[in-house]
Design an enzyme around this catalytic site. Structure first.
Site, PDB file in Angstrom:
ATOM      1  N   TRP A  73      -2.791  -2.597  -1.753  1.00 52.92           N
ATOM      2  CA  TRP A  73      -2.530  -4.030  -1.864  1.00 52.92           C
ATOM      3  C   TRP A  73      -3.453  -4.649  -0.824  1.00 52.92           C
ATOM      4  O   TRP A  73      -3.247  -4.482   0.371  1.00 52.92           O
ATOM      5  CB  TRP A  73      -1.069  -4.332  -1.567  1.00 52.92           C
ATOM      6  CG  TRP A  73      -0.668  -5.753  -1.822  1.00 52.92           C
ATOM      7  CD1 TRP A  73      -0.206  -6.278  -2.991  1.00 52.92           C
ATOM      8  CD2 TRP A  73      -0.662  -6.838  -0.883  1.00 52.92           C
ATOM      9  NE1 TRP A  73       0.070  -7.611  -2.844  1.00 52.92           N
ATOM     10  CE2 TRP A  73      -0.192  -7.985  -1.554  1.00 52.92           C
ATOM     11  CE3 TRP A  73      -1.024  -6.957   0.461  1.00 52.92           C
ATOM     12  CZ2 TRP A  73      -0.069  -9.225  -0.933  1.00 52.92           C
ATOM     13  CZ3 TRP A  73      -0.899  -8.194   1.086  1.00 52.92           C
ATOM     14  CH2 TRP A  73      -0.421  -9.309   0.376  1.00 52.92           C
ATOM     15  N   LYS A 118       6.060  -4.954  -3.755  1.00 57.63           N
ATOM     16  CA  LYS A 118       7.507  -4.840  -3.610  1.00 57.63           C
ATOM     17  C   LYS A 118       7.926  -4.874  -2.150  1.00 57.63           C
ATOM     18  O   LYS A 118       8.950  -5.433  -1.789  1.00 57.63           O
ATOM     19  CB  LYS A 118       7.960  -3.521  -4.240  1.00 57.63           C
ATOM     20  CG  LYS A 118       9.434  -3.292  -4.119  1.00 57.63           C
ATOM     21  CD  LYS A 118      10.073  -3.243  -5.464  1.00 57.63           C
ATOM     22  CE  LYS A 118      11.553  -3.384  -5.425  1.00 57.63           C
ATOM     23  NZ  LYS A 118      11.999  -4.728  -5.765  1.00 57.63           N
ATOM     24  N   CYS A 159       0.855  -1.174   0.000  1.00 53.72           N
ATOM     25  CA  CYS A 159       0.000   0.000   0.000  1.00 53.72           C
ATOM     26  C   CYS A 159       0.894   1.227   0.000  1.00 53.72           C
ATOM     27  O   CYS A 159       1.846   1.318   0.781  1.00 53.72           O
ATOM     28  CB  CYS A 159      -0.947   0.103   1.193  1.00 53.72           C
ATOM     29  SG  CYS A 159      -2.187  -1.181   1.233  1.00 53.72           S
ATOM     30  N   GLU A 190       7.577 -15.274 -10.479  1.00 54.54           N
ATOM     31  CA  GLU A 190       7.028 -13.978 -10.082  1.00 54.54           C
ATOM     32  C   GLU A 190       6.410 -13.222 -11.252  1.00 54.54           C
ATOM     33  O   GLU A 190       5.351 -12.626 -11.116  1.00 54.54           O
ATOM     34  CB  GLU A 190       8.145 -13.080  -9.512  1.00 54.54           C
ATOM     35  CG  GLU A 190       8.547 -13.392  -8.109  1.00 54.54           C
ATOM     36  CD  GLU A 190       9.668 -12.475  -7.637  1.00 54.54           C
ATOM     37  OE1 GLU A 190       9.539 -11.905  -6.552  1.00 54.54           O
ATOM     38  OE2 GLU A 190      10.691 -12.332  -8.334  1.00 54.54           O
ATOM     39  N   GLU A 238      16.989 -18.486  -7.296  1.00 55.98           N
ATOM     40  CA  GLU A 238      16.640 -17.109  -7.669  1.00 55.98           C
ATOM     41  C   GLU A 238      16.098 -17.062  -9.115  1.00 55.98           C
ATOM     42  O   GLU A 238      15.143 -16.346  -9.399  1.00 55.98           O
ATOM     43  CB  GLU A 238      17.869 -16.208  -7.490  1.00 55.98           C
ATOM     44  CG  GLU A 238      17.717 -14.765  -7.917  1.00 55.98           C
ATOM     45  CD  GLU A 238      16.603 -13.985  -7.219  1.00 55.98           C
ATOM     46  OE1 GLU A 238      16.021 -14.485  -6.249  1.00 55.98           O
ATOM     47  OE2 GLU A 238      16.292 -12.871  -7.684  1.00 55.98           O
ATOM     48  N   HIS A 245      16.597 -37.207  -6.554  1.00 57.48           N
ATOM     49  CA  HIS A 245      15.727 -37.638  -5.457  1.00 57.48           C
ATOM     50  C   HIS A 245      14.311 -37.083  -5.604  1.00 57.48           C
ATOM     51  O   HIS A 245      13.625 -36.868  -4.614  1.00 57.48           O
ATOM     52  CB  HIS A 245      16.348 -37.217  -4.124  1.00 57.48           C
ATOM     53  CG  HIS A 245      17.720 -37.772  -3.938  1.00 57.48           C
ATOM     54  ND1 HIS A 245      17.959 -39.098  -3.699  1.00 57.48           N
ATOM     55  CD2 HIS A 245      18.936 -37.178  -4.039  1.00 57.48           C
ATOM     56  CE1 HIS A 245      19.272 -39.299  -3.625  1.00 57.48           C
ATOM     57  NE2 HIS A 245      19.879 -38.154  -3.830  1.00 57.48           N
ATOM     58  N   LYS A 260      12.398 -15.695 -10.076  1.00 59.71           N
ATOM     59  CA  LYS A 260      12.162 -14.609 -11.046  1.00 59.71           C
ATOM     60  C   LYS A 260      11.117 -15.032 -12.067  1.00 59.71           C
ATOM     61  O   LYS A 260      10.218 -14.267 -12.396  1.00 59.71           O
ATOM     62  CB  LYS A 260      13.446 -14.226 -11.801  1.00 59.71           C
ATOM     63  CG  LYS A 260      14.483 -13.425 -11.078  1.00 59.71           C
ATOM     64  CD  LYS A 260      14.122 -11.986 -10.778  1.00 59.71           C
ATOM     65  CE  LYS A 260      13.378 -11.871  -9.495  1.00 59.71           C
ATOM     66  NZ  LYS A 260      13.982 -11.796  -8.247  1.00 59.71           N
ATOM     67  N   ASN A 281      -1.909   2.254   5.562  1.00 63.44           N
ATOM     68  CA  ASN A 281      -1.092   1.119   5.126  1.00 63.44           C
ATOM     69  C   ASN A 281      -0.842   0.278   6.368  1.00 63.44           C
ATOM     70  O   ASN A 281      -0.338   0.791   7.363  1.00 63.44           O
ATOM     71  CB  ASN A 281       0.223   1.672   4.538  1.00 63.44           C
ATOM     72  CG  ASN A 281       1.255   0.592   4.300  1.00 63.44           C
ATOM     73  OD1 ASN A 281       0.926  -0.584   4.176  1.00 63.44           O
ATOM     74  ND2 ASN A 281       2.512   0.980   4.232  1.00 63.44           N
ATOM     75  N   GLY A 282      -1.221  -0.993   6.326  1.00 64.37           N
ATOM     76  CA  GLY A 282      -1.006  -1.854   7.503  1.00 64.37           C
ATOM     77  C   GLY A 282      -2.268  -2.632   7.831  1.00 64.37           C
ATOM     78  O   GLY A 282      -3.174  -2.736   7.006  1.00 64.37           O
ATOM     79  N   ARG A 325       4.057  -0.504  -4.739  1.00 64.48           N
ATOM     80  CA  ARG A 325       3.703  -0.993  -3.406  1.00 64.48           C
ATOM     81  C   ARG A 325       2.338  -1.673  -3.374  1.00 64.48           C
ATOM     82  O   ARG A 325       1.949  -2.247  -2.355  1.00 64.48           O
ATOM     83  CB  ARG A 325       3.693   0.161  -2.400  1.00 64.48           C
ATOM     84  CG  ARG A 325       5.023   0.841  -2.259  1.00 64.48           C
ATOM     85  CD  ARG A 325       4.933   1.958  -1.249  1.00 64.48           C
ATOM     86  NE  ARG A 325       4.674   1.441   0.074  1.00 64.48           N
ATOM     87  CZ  ARG A 325       5.596   1.060   0.941  1.00 64.48           C
ATOM     88  NH1 ARG A 325       6.859   1.146   0.598  1.00 64.48           N
ATOM     89  NH2 ARG A 325       5.282   0.621   2.123  1.00 64.48           N
TER      90      ARG A 325
END
Ligand code: G6P
Length: 611
Positions: A73, A606, A2, A491, A484, A507, A488, A99-100, A27
């Site tokens: 968000w 983010k 947010c 995402e 990573e 395995h 990527k 925000n929160g 955000r």
């Protein structure tokens, strides 16, 4: 997550806020909204991106020199027009952006319903603004006092800004657990989740601390804490250029940030490393340097890509410093009663410096007597402030939600710290130390060489853009790079991808391999080269399609696989700094070809400031 932005001064507030929201859109981008005092308190809000809000505002008369805006968000309530912020109190006179999460909003809501309050949305935020209004009404106090009392009663995290129709020159803002910056201009004030919406107008800022309430009233800023104690604002000058937060001719921020890496890696070394003089200085680690050098063990806490940087760091800290390292997901660490002894060293790695789980893990470790070193990219962020010491990564603002240049900057700085400690401990020879300083200094040039093969990576991407699954395999230093690379791809392209240690493939994941399955091997010439060649053969024997990241001049692997991407030879522990680059580019091109919004992938944010 947010983004909040607010303005009070002499300018037109709406354009300042809209531009600010665009800068903060990384955000959250479920919905966006704006409140102005233009002939009464009006709220305009819309599901979707800031562009949708702009469409809604088209042709409206928006004259107001005060306003608050929000990009969301979603946590409480699905993303729709009603749940979007700002929210209005029942009287219609107060508006809030938040925000929160207010954890006890359910109980507060029931209390308010009994008092006759009604609610339009499912949000905790609408409860908070009515709670504030109810206090103000019954105590006949100022808005700031009502906010103070309300915040003393709520449980949870917040950054809020409140405005009132009755006070056209006043904004009341507060933070606990979510970031909030106050920008101080000439007779004007800005509030925002980070400095990016502010730097166009002023570089003088105050980073609010938890439990602080900032009130701008008739051109004057005062800060008090929630116990009513007045604080002297600590004004800092921030050093950020406007170009750093613009796309600069690139189609996406992510691509710009990938291409910036030769510079950003260089920036993280600037003033710290001079190989010719054998100099390596980390100004932020001084007072506690001895604790680090003498540590019996090191814990690294982080999330997401930063956690992968932690994994690579584990390898080189153990190799050079001979100190045992444990790398922990912050969210797991904080809830599992870990063993932390007085004087233990904890590294918190975080691009934003605001990730709620990492922050909470630090607080917990600090409470048990650990020494905290923060490794953040965002200057002035919460993690950098609660840490005992640390180092900024200086990668510059990272706007693309998928982290790229922050990762390579984190590796660079952690590598310098490890070398410094090893040198002081005497666990590395002088010649190896000197050699690695030179090797590190040469990395920006090596990254430049990898970027030069981008068009070839794009061609490979075109062939695999419709794949449903991907496997990424690496060994040693390249194992975290495999994780990573897979992250990527997931995402931004929404293709399922898994990263695995190449040998561990036998395995389990080997069962997935058939002619449909692209397998990306990070198979550079290093100590596990022969082993990974065997792993490639195992995949080829099962008809898997192999894309291999190899060292320039390798003639063995190219003869075995479907595609190769060459990277220059670098010293093994530094290899992740170059091998991750083609993986970033591969995911970027695949995502673009699939029509995905790479800078704002669905459901992600983010900066994750909720648990
Ligand atoms: C989010 C971001 C990731 C990031 C992670 C940790 O999930 O989308 O890119 O790696 O948070 O963030 P931090 O700011 O703590 O590095």
């Amino acid at each position: 997550m947010c983004g909040i932005v607010a303005y009070v001064g002499q300018r037109e507030a709406a354009p300042v806020i809209i531009k600010g929201l665009q800068r903060l859109e990384y955000r959250g981008y479920d919905s966006a909204g704006l409140s102005l005092l233009n002939g009464g308190l009006n709220i305009y809000k819309k599901k979707g991106k800031v562009a949708e809000l702009e469409n809604l505002l088209n042709g409206k008369s928006l004259h107001s020199t005060i306003g608050i805006g929000h990009t969301r968000w979603a946590t409480h309530g699905e993303p729709n027009d009603v749940n979007a912020h700002p929210h209005r109190s029942n009287s219609g006179k107060l508006a809030i952006i938040h925000n929160g999460i207010i954890e006890n909003y359910g109980a507060l809501k029931q209390e308010l319903i009994k008092k006759g309050y009604t609610f339009q949305s499912e949000t905790d935020t609408e409860v908070l603004i009515n709670f504030i209004e109810n206090i103000q009404k019954h105590q006949d106090c100022s808005l700031a006092e009502a906010v103070r009392q309300a915040l003393n009663a709520v449980v949870g995290a917040y950054a809020i800004v409140v405005m009132s129709e009755d006070h056209p020159q006043q904004l009341v803002a507060a933070r606990k657990g979510s970031p909030l910056v106050v920008g101080i201009g000439k007779g004007e004030y800005f509030f925002a989740s980070d400095a990016t919406p502010i730097i166009e107008y002023t570089n003088e800022v105050v980073y609010l601390d938890d439990f602080e309430i900032a009130v701008v009233s008739d051109g004057k800023l005062t800060i008090k804490d929630t116990s009513n104690l007045e604080k002297t604002p600590y004004i800092q000058t921030i050093d950020m250029e406007l170009e750093a937060i613009e796309k600069g001719g690139f189609e996406h921020f992510m691509l710009k940030e990938i291409y910036e890496q030769p510079r950003s890696i260089g920036d993280s070394m600037r003033g710290r490393l001079n190989a010719a003089e054998g100099r390596l200085v980390l100004g932020g680690i001084r007072e506690y340097a001895n604790k680090l050098v003498n540590a019996d063990r090191i814990l690294i806490v982080a999330c997401g890509t930063s956690w992968h940087a932690g994994l690579v760091s584990e390898y080189f800290i153990e190799e050079f410093c001979r100190i045992p390292v444990e790398v922990e997901y912050a969210s797991e660490f904080r809830y599992r009663n870990p063993i932390i002894n007085e004087g233990d060293v904890v590294f918190a790695i975080s691009q934003s410096g605001e990730t709620a789980d990492t922050l909470a893990a630090i607080e917990m470790a600090k409470g048990k007597g650990a020494i905290i070193f923060g490794l953040c990219n965002v200057v002035g962020s919460s993690i950098s402030r609660v840490s005992h010491e640390g180092a900024y990564t200086h990668a510059g603002p990272e706007i693309g939600v998928a982290s790229t240049k922050a990762f390579t900057a984190q590796l660079t700085v952690m590598f310098m710290i490890a070398l410094r400690v090893a040198h002081r401990k005497g666990t590395i020879s002088e010649s190896r130390y000197r050699q690695l300083l030179f090797e590190l200094e040469a990395i920006p040039q090596k990254v430049e060489e990898v970027l030069a093969v981008d068009s070839q990576i794009k061609e490979i991407a075109a062939q695999y853009k419709d794949a449903r699954n991907f496997l990424y395999l690496g060994r040693g230093y390249n194992f975290p790079v495999a994780l990573e690379g897979a992250l990527k791809l997931k995402e931004i392209s929404y293709i399922h991808a898994e990263g695995y240690p190449a040998a561990e493939m036998k395995h389990g994941p080997i069962a997935l391999i058939d002619e449909e399955m692209p397998v990306v091997f990070i198979a550079t010439k290093d100590s596990s080269y022969e082993k990974i060649v065997s792993n490639i053969q195992e995949v080829k024997a099962r008809k898997g399609r192999v894309i291999a990241i190899v060292t320039q001049g390798d003639e063995v692997i190219p003869a075995m696989v479907d595609h190769v991407i060459e990277v220059p030879q670098v010293d093994e522990p530094l290899m992740p700094l170059v091998t991750v680059i083609p993986l970033q580019l591969l995911s970027y091109h695949i995502a673009v070809m699939r029509g995905c919004n790479v800078d704002q992938p669905r459901n992600l944010a983010k900066s994750v400031t909720v648990e």
